[in-house]
Write a protein that holds these residues in place. Structure first.
Motif, short mmCIF file in Angstrom:
data_model
loop_
_atom_site.label_atom_id
_atom_site.label_comp_id
_atom_site.label_asym_id
_atom_site.label_seq_id
_atom_site.Cartn_x
_atom_site.Cartn_y
_atom_site.Cartn_z
N UNK A 86 0.82 -1.20 0.00
CA UNK A 86 0.00 0.00 0.00
C UNK A 86 0.85 1.26 0.00
N UNK A 87 0.27 2.36 -0.43
CA UNK A 87 0.98 3.64 -0.53
C UNK A 87 1.08 4.29 0.85
N UNK A 88 2.30 4.64 1.22
CA UNK A 88 2.55 5.39 2.46
C UNK A 88 2.62 6.88 2.16
N UNK A 89 3.26 7.21 1.06
CA UNK A 89 3.40 8.62 0.67
C UNK A 89 3.58 8.71 -0.83
N UNK A 90 3.05 9.78 -1.38
CA UNK A 90 3.15 9.99 -2.84
C UNK A 90 3.50 11.46 -3.13
N UNK A 91 4.55 11.65 -3.88
CA UNK A 91 4.96 12.99 -4.33
C UNK A 91 4.85 13.05 -5.85
N UNK A 92 4.50 14.22 -6.37
CA UNK A 92 4.50 14.41 -7.82
C UNK A 92 5.15 15.74 -8.14
N UNK A 93 5.94 15.74 -9.22
CA UNK A 93 6.64 16.95 -9.62
C UNK A 93 6.99 16.86 -11.10
N UNK A 94 6.58 17.85 -11.86
CA UNK A 94 6.93 17.96 -13.29
C UNK A 94 6.53 16.72 -14.08
N UNK A 95 5.38 16.14 -13.77
CA UNK A 95 4.91 14.99 -14.51
C UNK A 95 5.48 13.66 -14.07
N UNK A 96 6.22 13.66 -12.94
CA UNK A 96 6.83 12.45 -12.41
C UNK A 96 6.26 12.16 -11.02
N UNK A 97 6.29 10.90 -10.63
CA UNK A 97 5.81 10.51 -9.30
C UNK A 97 6.90 9.76 -8.55
N UNK A 98 6.94 10.01 -7.24
CA UNK A 98 7.80 9.29 -6.31
C UNK A 98 6.88 8.72 -5.24
N UNK A 99 6.82 7.39 -5.16
CA UNK A 99 5.83 6.74 -4.29
C UNK A 99 6.54 5.81 -3.30
N UNK A 100 6.16 5.94 -2.03
CA UNK A 100 6.70 5.08 -0.98
C UNK A 100 5.65 4.04 -0.61
N UNK A 101 6.08 2.75 -0.56
CA UNK A 101 5.17 1.65 -0.27
C UNK A 101 5.60 0.87 0.97
N UNK A 102 4.62 0.25 1.61
CA UNK A 102 4.86 -0.73 2.67
C UNK A 102 3.89 -1.89 2.49
N UNK A 103 4.28 -3.05 3.02
CA UNK A 103 3.40 -4.21 2.97
C UNK A 103 2.18 -3.95 3.86
N UNK A 104 1.00 -4.22 3.33
CA UNK A 104 -0.21 -4.02 4.10
C UNK A 104 -0.43 -5.15 5.08
N UNK A 105 -1.05 -4.85 6.20
CA UNK A 105 -1.31 -5.86 7.23
C UNK A 105 -2.29 -6.88 6.69
#
Length: 311
Positions: free
Chosen positions: A292-311
């Motif tokens: 699942x997504x922990x955090x999502x950043x977007x900049x200039x048409x790009x995404x940086x996404x942080x994930x962790x295993x869901x319980x």
């Protein structure tokens, strides 16, 4: 000596991949003319004066490289066309993909293109400094020295700068980190300087590893970072608390198949290099593997996404 200036008009997604192709071909220097980046500089006030107008069309990036004019040039140009076509076969958009050449007289390219690179602070603490500039760190700033004449991935691209911002919060002292698709090694170096003690930096392209090792030595972190050629995580050992993957969407999607074997149960996956149009594809693959997504950043048409295993 004469030089051939080779220019490719392409997409943001393909920019660093094409830069790596040029590097493999033995380019003496590579310049990336990104109108989005130029606009950022104009509006940031970092230049005292400029008469460059704000670009209204920012979708096309021009990547230029300089190859020696000799008996090998024609073969290198043919290889370039084949490698660029291979990117399309991997699902990377290179449109418009126009390649042009121009023969130039001798010039010291290593000095000419230094004008494009200056000390940057993409996050709160990390400062990226070209090797030829001087900078005195303030407070708790961490200095990373990178020579763009030797490698690609200097922290200026949105995909890398977003990762840097996240690493400032994610890296804990003594943690184990895997950097998949390490490129220049910049994110591994940052992780080491933030306190990680066991880092494995891997890349599918074996030709970049020499440059990575040089960058590690430049930053005095070679004792905590091992470097190896690897298809994704096939050649990493054990499980990490943090996996970094600043690559492209299709490779990140493949990465999820190997992730459970190489990420601690409560570990974190930091991904970037995801073009806007492919975000949903990556999220779908993550969900299918229980992440699942922990955090999502977007900049200039790009995404940086942080994930962790869901319980």
């Amino acid at each position: 000596m004469k030089w051939c200036e080779v220019s490719i008009q392409t997409t943001h997604e393909a920019t660093e991949l094409i830069a790596e192709i040029f590097s493999d071909l033995g380019a003496t220097g590579v310049v990336i003319e990104d109108p989005e980046l130029i606009n950022d500089y104009i509006t940031s006030g970092k230049w005292d004066y400029t008469d460059i107008p704000i670009a209204t069309e920012t979708e096309v990036v021009t990547v230029k490289a300089y190859l020696t004019v000799n008996g090998e040039l024609e073969g290198r140009l043919q290889t370039l066309k084949q490698e660029v076509k291979a990117l399309e076969g991997r699902g990377v958009s290179i449109t418009p993909g126009i390649i042009t050449t121009n023969e130039l007289a001798d010039e010291d390219w290593s000095d000419t293109w230094k004008q494009y690179f200056h000390t940057e602070k993409p996050g709160d603490r990390i400062v990226i400094k070209p090797t030829w500039e001087t900078y005195e760190p303030q407070d708790d700033e961490v200095i990373v020295e990178m020579d763009p004449g030797a490698a690609f991935g200097t922290g200026t691209h949105a995909t890398t700068s977003m990762c840097i911002c996240e690493l400032e919060h994610l890296v804990k002292p003594g943690m184990k980190v895997f950097d998949v698709g390490t490129g220049s090694g910049i994110l591994s170096i940052i992780a080491a300087k933030l306190g990680a003690k066991d880092i494995q930096a891997v890349d599918y392209d074996e030709s970049v590893l020499k440059v990575v090792r040089e960058n590690l030595q430049q930053n005095h972190v070679e004792d905590v970072i091992s470097v190896a050629q690897s298809d994704l995580m096939q050649n990493v050992h054990g499980k990490a608390q943090l996996v970094i993957a600043n690559i492209v969407a299709d490779i990140i999607i493949r990465l999820f198949d190997q992730l459970d074997d190489h990420l601690e149960e409560d570990g974190t996956l930091l991904t970037s290099g995801i073009i806007e149009d492919r975000i949903d594809d990556v999220l779908e693959a993550a969900a299918a593997h229980g992440y699942g997504v922990v955090k999502r950043r977007e900049n200039k048409g790009w995404a940086c996404i942080t994930f962790k295993k869901q319980a």
